[in-house]
Design a protein around this motif. Structure first.
Motif, PDB file in Angstrom:
ATOM      1  N   ALA A 168       0.831  -1.209   0.000  1.00  0.00           N
ATOM      2  CA  ALA A 168       0.000   0.000   0.000  1.00  0.00           C
ATOM      3  C   ALA A 168       0.864   1.256   0.000  1.00  0.00           C
ATOM      4  CB  ALA A 168      -0.924   0.001   1.216  1.00  0.00           C
ATOM      5  N   TYR A 169       1.965   1.217   0.761  1.00  0.00           N
ATOM      6  CA  TYR A 169       2.852   2.383   0.809  1.00  0.00           C
ATOM      7  C   TYR A 169       3.519   2.609  -0.543  1.00  0.00           C
ATOM      8  CZ  TYR A 169       6.862   5.289   2.036  1.00  0.00           C
ATOM      9  OH  TYR A 169       7.801   6.279   2.073  1.00  0.00           O
ATOM     10  N   LEU A 173       3.135   5.945  -2.761  1.00  0.00           N
ATOM     11  CA  LEU A 173       4.325   6.694  -3.129  1.00  0.00           C
ATOM     12  C   LEU A 173       4.397   6.877  -4.644  1.00  0.00           C
ATOM     13  CD1 LEU A 173       6.657   7.966  -1.606  1.00  0.00           C
ATOM     14  CD2 LEU A 173       7.959   5.858  -1.945  1.00  0.00           C
ATOM     15  N   ALA A 174       4.058   5.838  -5.395  1.00  0.00           N
ATOM     16  CA  ALA A 174       4.070   5.942  -6.862  1.00  0.00           C
ATOM     17  C   ALA A 174       3.077   6.998  -7.342  1.00  0.00           C
ATOM     18  CB  ALA A 174       3.753   4.583  -7.489  1.00  0.00           C
ATOM     19  N   ARG A 175       1.891   7.028  -6.724  1.00  0.00           N
ATOM     20  CA  ARG A 175       0.896   8.033  -7.127  1.00  0.00           C
ATOM     21  C   ARG A 175       1.371   9.439  -6.790  1.00  0.00           C
ATOM     22  NH1 ARG A 175      -2.517   4.019  -4.714  1.00  0.00           N
ATOM     23  NH2 ARG A 175      -2.718   5.275  -2.809  1.00  0.00           N
ATOM     24  N   MET A 176       2.001   9.608  -5.647  1.00  0.00           N
ATOM     25  CA  MET A 176       2.433  10.936  -5.225  1.00  0.00           C
ATOM     26  C   MET A 176       3.655  11.392  -6.028  1.00  0.00           C
ATOM     27  SD  MET A 176       1.672  10.793  -1.102  1.00  0.00           S
ATOM     28  CE  MET A 176       1.665  12.577  -0.853  1.00  0.00           C
ATOM     29  N   ILE A 177       4.544  10.478  -6.367  1.00  0.00           N
ATOM     30  CA  ILE A 177       5.668  10.832  -7.243  1.00  0.00           C
ATOM     31  C   ILE A 177       5.143  11.334  -8.584  1.00  0.00           C
ATOM     32  CG2 ILE A 177       7.546   9.813  -8.610  1.00  0.00           C
ATOM     33  CD1 ILE A 177       8.183   8.049  -6.149  1.00  0.00           C
ATOM     34  N   ALA A 178       4.126  10.684  -9.114  1.00  0.00           N
ATOM     35  CA  ALA A 178       3.569  11.087 -10.402  1.00  0.00           C
ATOM     36  C   ALA A 178       2.964  12.488 -10.365  1.00  0.00           C
ATOM     37  CB  ALA A 178       2.516  10.076 -10.852  1.00  0.00           C
ATOM     38  N   MET A 179       2.497  12.931  -9.197  1.00  0.00           N
ATOM     39  CA  MET A 179       1.894  14.266  -9.073  1.00  0.00           C
ATOM     40  C   MET A 179       2.910  15.347  -8.739  1.00  0.00           C
ATOM     41  SD  MET A 179      -1.755  13.645  -7.104  1.00  0.00           S
ATOM     42  CE  MET A 179      -1.181  12.573  -5.777  1.00  0.00           C
ATOM     43  N   SER A 180       4.161  14.976  -8.461  1.00  0.00           N
ATOM     44  CA  SER A 180       5.154  15.920  -7.970  1.00  0.00           C
ATOM     45  C   SER A 180       5.906  16.593  -9.109  1.00  0.00           C
ATOM     46  CB  SER A 180       6.155  15.200  -7.062  1.00  0.00           C
ATOM     47  OG  SER A 180       5.505  14.634  -5.941  1.00  0.00           O
TER      48      SER A 180
END
Length: 311
Positions: A168-169, A173-180
């Protein structure tokens, strides 16, 4: 304003006592809190969005923010306990044990988050606040809401021993990296995120291709490597007599963001057209600030006046 979104906690630092034993003394800390403090000391307009207790440790956190020019309007106060991080030092390097269950920081929800006012140029995320629910999902949702208008800076600052649900982490993290827009990782973080191997540059570029404009990889005394989709830049570390590394990466992040702001690149549109060479002054400032922090005990970032006159 640069709004730092994530944990504020108490580091219990080992301290020698006269009897020859070791006591643990409370110090304000947390990756996101430390970066906010460093931003305030470096002269940036900074604020902290975090769940903070009304207990005695929580009052210590608030007082420290106020003393270091960090805005507290976005704090979410509750009577839940403050997170404690027990710090163990090995050859000057910090290892942490966390006491965080149902804490003031980890228990916040999306409904608790205050509305973001106009004037926020960048949001900064990371640390252990991206692990424990429900706060982790709340921060992810906040990033998604703000990513269209604000520059997003992410430093996962991974603590493997704190992660209870690795799949889950990793997915979050992958989703948040993509938005950064900018992701900063240590070389150890990069190894954890991309365990399949390959060169540092190749793995950082893979991360860039997922979304970020730039991926900044810190390598301790070996300096920093920045990677974009089509370029690479190395920047040296600043020599320092290391006392410990507590707060070094957090201070680097503050210097990086202040440096970007000084050259007009913390704005989302401006950053989108920046070249990798444009980041060099910000990397230098981050390294200078981090060198001061590692030269003294604990997370004690420099004030702007301490860096005046440095090249």
């Amino acid at each position: 304003m640069i709004l730092c979104c994530g944990e504020a906690l108490i580091d219990m630092i080992p301290t020698p006592v006269a009897s020859g034993g070791t006591a643990y003394a409370p110090h304000t800390g947390g990756a996101i809190f430390n970066t906010a403090i460093a931003l305030g000391r470096l002269g940036a307009e900074a604020g902290l969005l975090s769940g903070v207790s009304t207990d005695g440790f929580g009052e210590m956190l608030v007082a420290s923010l106020q003393a270091n020019n960090v805005g507290t309007d976005h704090l979410i106060r509750s009577d839940r306990l403050t997170t404690l991080a027990i710090v163990h030092l090995s050859d000057g390097k910090a290892v942490y044990s966390f006491y965080d269950e149902n804490s003031a920081g980890s228990a916040i929800t999306l409904a608790d988050l205050p509305a973001l006012p106009d004037g926020i140029s960048a949001l900064y995320f990371g640390g252990i606040s991206l692990v424990a629910e429900p706060a982790a999902s709340a921060y992810e949702a906040l990033m998604a809401q703000a990513a269209g208008n604000c520059t997003i800076v992410l430093d996962p600052n991974i603590r493997p021993g704190f992660i209870t649900d690795e799949p889950a982490y990793r997915a979050r993290l992958a989703r948040m990296i993509a938005m950064s827009d900018v992701v900063k990782v240590s070389d150890e973080d990069l190894d954890w995120i991309t365990p399949e191997g390959g060169t540092l540059t190749d793995r950082a570029r893979q991360m860039c291709e997922a979304g970020p404009q730039f991926v900044v990889v810190t390598k301790g005394e070996h300096g920093v490597t920045v990677v974009s989709r089509d370029a690479e830049l190395d920047s040296p570390a600043v020599p320092a007599a290391v006392v410990d590394t507590v707060g070094a990466g957090d201070t680097f992040n503050a210097g990086l963001m202040v440096g970007l702001s000084r050259v007009g690149l913390l704005d989302k549109a401006s950053l989108a057209t920046a070249t990798i060479e444009d980041l060099r002054p910000a990397l230098t400032l981050g390294a200078q600030a981090a060198a001061v922090t590692v030269s003294r005990a604990g997370a004690n970032p420099p004030w702007a006046t301490e860096l005046e006159g440095l090249g």
